[in-house]
Design a protein around this motif. Structure first.
Motif, PDB file in Angstrom:
ATOM      1  N   GLY A 258     -79.356  11.155 -16.332  1.00 52.41           N
ATOM      2  CA  GLY A 258     -78.087  11.123 -15.617  1.00 52.41           C
ATOM      3  C   GLY A 258     -77.535   9.722 -15.490  1.00 52.41           C
ATOM      4  O   GLY A 258     -76.432   9.517 -14.993  1.00 52.41           O
ATOM      5  N   LYS A 259     -78.285   8.724 -15.939  1.00 50.59           N
ATOM      6  CA  LYS A 259     -77.852   7.333 -15.880  1.00 50.59           C
ATOM      7  C   LYS A 259     -77.690   6.793 -17.304  1.00 50.59           C
ATOM      8  O   LYS A 259     -78.365   7.220 -18.233  1.00 50.59           O
ATOM      9  N   ASN A 260     -76.795   5.870 -17.436  1.00 45.96           N
ATOM     10  CA  ASN A 260     -76.545   5.198 -18.715  1.00 45.96           C
ATOM     11  C   ASN A 260     -76.131   6.167 -19.814  1.00 45.96           C
ATOM     12  O   ASN A 260     -76.384   5.920 -20.999  1.00 45.96           O
ATOM     13  N   TYR A 281     -77.079   3.968 -23.343  1.00 43.64           N
ATOM     14  CA  TYR A 281     -76.915   2.542 -23.636  1.00 43.64           C
ATOM     15  C   TYR A 281     -77.744   1.700 -22.666  1.00 43.64           C
ATOM     16  O   TYR A 281     -77.974   2.063 -21.522  1.00 43.64           O
ATOM     17  N   GLY A 282     -78.189   0.578 -23.177  1.00 36.00           N
ATOM     18  CA  GLY A 282     -78.988  -0.356 -22.387  1.00 36.00           C
ATOM     19  C   GLY A 282     -79.468  -1.499 -23.263  1.00 36.00           C
ATOM     20  O   GLY A 282     -79.768  -1.308 -24.448  1.00 36.00           O
ATOM     21  N   ASN A 283     -79.523  -2.697 -22.700  1.00 30.77           N
ATOM     22  CA  ASN A 283     -79.948  -3.881 -23.446  1.00 30.77           C
ATOM     23  C   ASN A 283     -79.144  -4.067 -24.733  1.00 30.77           C
ATOM     24  O   ASN A 283     -79.684  -4.406 -25.793  1.00 30.77           O
ATOM     25  N   GLU A 284     -77.834  -3.766 -24.624  1.00 25.24           N
ATOM     26  CA  GLU A 284     -76.894  -3.925 -25.736  1.00 25.24           C
ATOM     27  C   GLU A 284     -77.199  -2.996 -26.903  1.00 25.24           C
ATOM     28  O   GLU A 284     -76.741  -3.215 -28.032  1.00 25.24           O
ATOM     29  N   ASN A 285     -77.973  -1.951 -26.670  1.00 26.72           N
ATOM     30  CA  ASN A 285     -78.273  -0.960 -27.700  1.00 26.72           C
ATOM     31  C   ASN A 285     -77.691   0.388 -27.300  1.00 26.72           C
ATOM     32  O   ASN A 285     -77.535   0.693 -26.114  1.00 26.72           O
ATOM     33  N   ARG A 286     -77.398   1.190 -28.305  1.00 24.84           N
ATOM     34  CA  ARG A 286     -76.923   2.555 -28.080  1.00 24.84           C
ATOM     35  C   ARG A 286     -77.796   3.508 -28.879  1.00 24.84           C
ATOM     36  O   ARG A 286     -77.971   3.338 -30.088  1.00 24.84           O
ATOM     37  N   THR A 287     -78.330   4.499 -28.190  1.00 21.58           N
ATOM     38  CA  THR A 287     -79.202   5.480 -28.825  1.00 21.58           C
ATOM     39  C   THR A 287     -78.625   6.873 -28.643  1.00 21.58           C
ATOM     40  O   THR A 287     -78.361   7.307 -27.523  1.00 21.58           O
ATOM     41  N   VAL A 313     -76.756   1.774 -34.960  1.00 20.82           N
ATOM     42  CA  VAL A 313     -76.435   0.360 -35.105  1.00 20.82           C
ATOM     43  C   VAL A 313     -75.384   0.131 -36.181  1.00 20.82           C
ATOM     44  O   VAL A 313     -74.558  -0.784 -36.080  1.00 20.82           O
ATOM     45  N   SER A 314     -75.371   0.946 -37.228  1.00 14.70           N
ATOM     46  CA  SER A 314     -74.398   0.759 -38.302  1.00 14.70           C
ATOM     47  C   SER A 314     -72.973   0.969 -37.810  1.00 14.70           C
ATOM     48  O   SER A 314     -72.043   0.277 -38.231  1.00 14.70           O
ATOM     49  N   LEU A 315     -72.780   1.922 -36.907  1.00 14.45           N
ATOM     50  CA  LEU A 315     -71.445   2.141 -36.350  1.00 14.45           C
ATOM     51  C   LEU A 315     -71.078   1.028 -35.386  1.00 14.45           C
ATOM     52  O   LEU A 315     -69.918   0.599 -35.327  1.00 14.45           O
ATOM     53  N   MET A 316     -72.035   0.559 -34.621  1.00 12.17           N
ATOM     54  CA  MET A 316     -71.772  -0.516 -33.671  1.00 12.17           C
ATOM     55  C   MET A 316     -71.339  -1.788 -34.387  1.00 12.17           C
ATOM     56  O   MET A 316     -70.443  -2.509 -33.944  1.00 12.17           O
ATOM     57  N   LYS A 317     -71.957  -2.067 -35.537  1.00 13.24           N
ATOM     58  CA  LYS A 317     -71.611  -3.277 -36.284  1.00 13.24           C
ATOM     59  C   LYS A 317     -70.174  -3.224 -36.793  1.00 13.24           C
ATOM     60  O   LYS A 317     -69.514  -4.252 -36.943  1.00 13.24           O
ATOM     61  N   LEU A 318     -69.702  -2.014 -37.087  1.00 15.89           N
ATOM     62  CA  LEU A 318     -68.324  -1.864 -37.552  1.00 15.89           C
ATOM     63  C   LEU A 318     -67.325  -1.860 -36.399  1.00 15.89           C
ATOM     64  O   LEU A 318     -66.116  -1.839 -36.621  1.00 15.89           O
TER      65      LEU A 318
END
Length: 433
Positions: A258-260, A281-287, A313-318
């Motif tokens: 229920g968080k993040n 999301y957390g520590n600048e990562n998205r899972t 990560v591939s989508l985040m980089k774009l």
């Protein structure tokens, strides 16, 4: 049957569009094509092939069924979007037509004639079979001009045996006080019946999203109140195979802390399962995590199985700003996302981490399942609903998308039992054009 074995094997390798035409050549062909043996042989040959399907919006909408469609697939061989198969109603004197539900190749339609008469139609668009369904008595007795919205809060469930739809039920959620109250029309009886159903938990009907998702004879509604949301489910063909409270509605909470969580609560279907997905999301990562509903229980840890856990990560980089739409209904490796800044549909393979971008204004192109991908006002719809899903804190959860999947076989629509004249109308037209 005087048909060479080699002819049978060649016939089974044709798309359904062609097989449907061969069915009308002569009685021997029809007898062969309608046989269980030929059906099973055809399905076994095409078990790994995709069939035509569409992404549709879950709300009363116009007859243009698709916002994203897959056609040109091997199994059917359709050269146009699946939603175009409901065009019969454009050729009549009906004034208003809305698609209410799509389940196992069947489509439920709400229609209003030029003289104001309100109607339901159930149909198999693939074979162009349509039946008019008599109205439930409680609606007939109402002031229809003021209460026509009752016609639109409707679900559709089916019973399947040996890969064939053998019956269907149309469900109207009428009210909830201490229990649910349903009006149910069954193709077996041809009549509407009232059913009261108890639930394990008490909650207000006003917080239930009236649109539902059907799977395996079960309707699933999304209940949301403040920041609490869960799935309410009821099996209209009886039982959840666990022997516990089979006559009651089930309430299933969503997995996750229920968080993040980045997105609002919603769910979809894939490979015969209810599927829930969200991004953490957390520590600048998205899972991205994807769960399957494996048991209808309010014990969350037992209800859901974590199926995918992927770092996008591939989508985040774009720098792509996206939100989830649906899973591929026939391939649980593929997820559909919408990119706002790219104004594109993203097809992402969770196993290979490969993805492709498809823009609405581009020429129709092949997608990951080998079908042709095309759009119908998709960008416009995505922008109108973005405010509801951009933040889990910003408002209630919503059911926003579903899939309309055409069947892998030419199963006929179970007709209603005979009724007095004018209570129902059967419309039979030519096979797939």
């Amino acid at each position: 049957m005087d048909i060479p074995d080699i002819a049978l094997k060649i016939l089974a390798r044709l798309p359904l569009k062609s097989i449907a035409r061969f069915r009308s050549v002569k009685k021997e062909w029809k007898f062969l094509i309608d046989s269980d043996y030929f059906r099973d042989y055809f399905i076994s040959l095409n078990s790994s092939s995709s069939t035509s399907w569409s992404i549709v919006q879950i709300k009363p909408h116009k007859l243009t069924l698709d916002i994203v469609s897959h056609h040109g697939c091997k199994v059917l061989g359709l050269t146009r979007p699946p939603g175009s198969l409901v065009s019969f109603f454009l050729e009549t004197k009906i004034r208003q037509v809305l698609v209410l539900a799509c389940t196992d190749g069947l489509v439920l339609i709400y229609a209003k004639s030029s003289n104001g008469t309100l109607m339901y139609y159930i149909g198999n668009p693939l074979l162009q079979e349509w039946f008019r369904i008599p109205l439930p008595s409680y609606i007939i007795q109402m002031d229809l001009g003021k209460n026509s919205e009752h016609f639109k809060d409707v679900g559709l469930v089916t019973e399947i045996k040996s890969g064939m739809v053998v019956s269907y039920k149309i469900v109207v959620l009428v009210a909830y006080s201490a229990q649910f109250e349903f009006m149910i029309y069954s193709s077996d009886s041809g009549i509407w019946e009232l059913r009261n159903v108890a639930c394990r938990h008490r909650f207000s009907l006003g917080f239930i999203q009236r649109k539902s998702i059907a799977l395996n004879g079960i309707l699933h509604w999304l209940y949301t109140c403040m920041l609490t949301s869960f799935i309410v489910a009821y099996n209209f063909y009886g039982g959840y195979n666990d022997g516990v409270d089979n006559d009651k509605c089930r309430s299933i909470g969503f997995p996750g802390s229920g968080k993040n969580e980045r997105f609002k609560r919603t769910f979809t279907t894939s490979e015969g399962f209810i599927v829930y997905l969200n991004e953490f999301y957390g520590n600048e990562n998205r899972t991205l995590r994807v769960w399957r509903l494996v048991k209808y229980t309010d014990v969350v840890a037992e209800a859901w199985q974590l199926f995918w856990e992927v770092n996008l990560v591939s989508l985040m980089k774009l720098g792509i700003d996206y939100f989830p739409v649906v899973m591929h209904p026939l391939n649980s490796e593929i997820i559909y996302l919408w990119s706002r800044n790219k104004k594109s549909l993203i097809l992402y393979n969770l196993r290979t981490h490969l993805f492709s971008l498809h823009k609405e204004f581009e020429v129709d192109s092949k997608c990951m399942d080998g079908c042709v991908l095309s759009f119908n006002d998709c960008s416009k719809y995505m922008e109108t609903i973005y405010e509801y899903i951009s933040s889990v804190q910003g408002g209630p959860s919503h059911l926003l998308f579903s899939q309309y999947v055409l069947p892998r076989w030419l199963h006929r629509l179970p007709p209603p039992p005979p009724q007095p004249s004018n209570d129902y109308i059967a419309v039979l037209r030519c096979y797939i054009r």
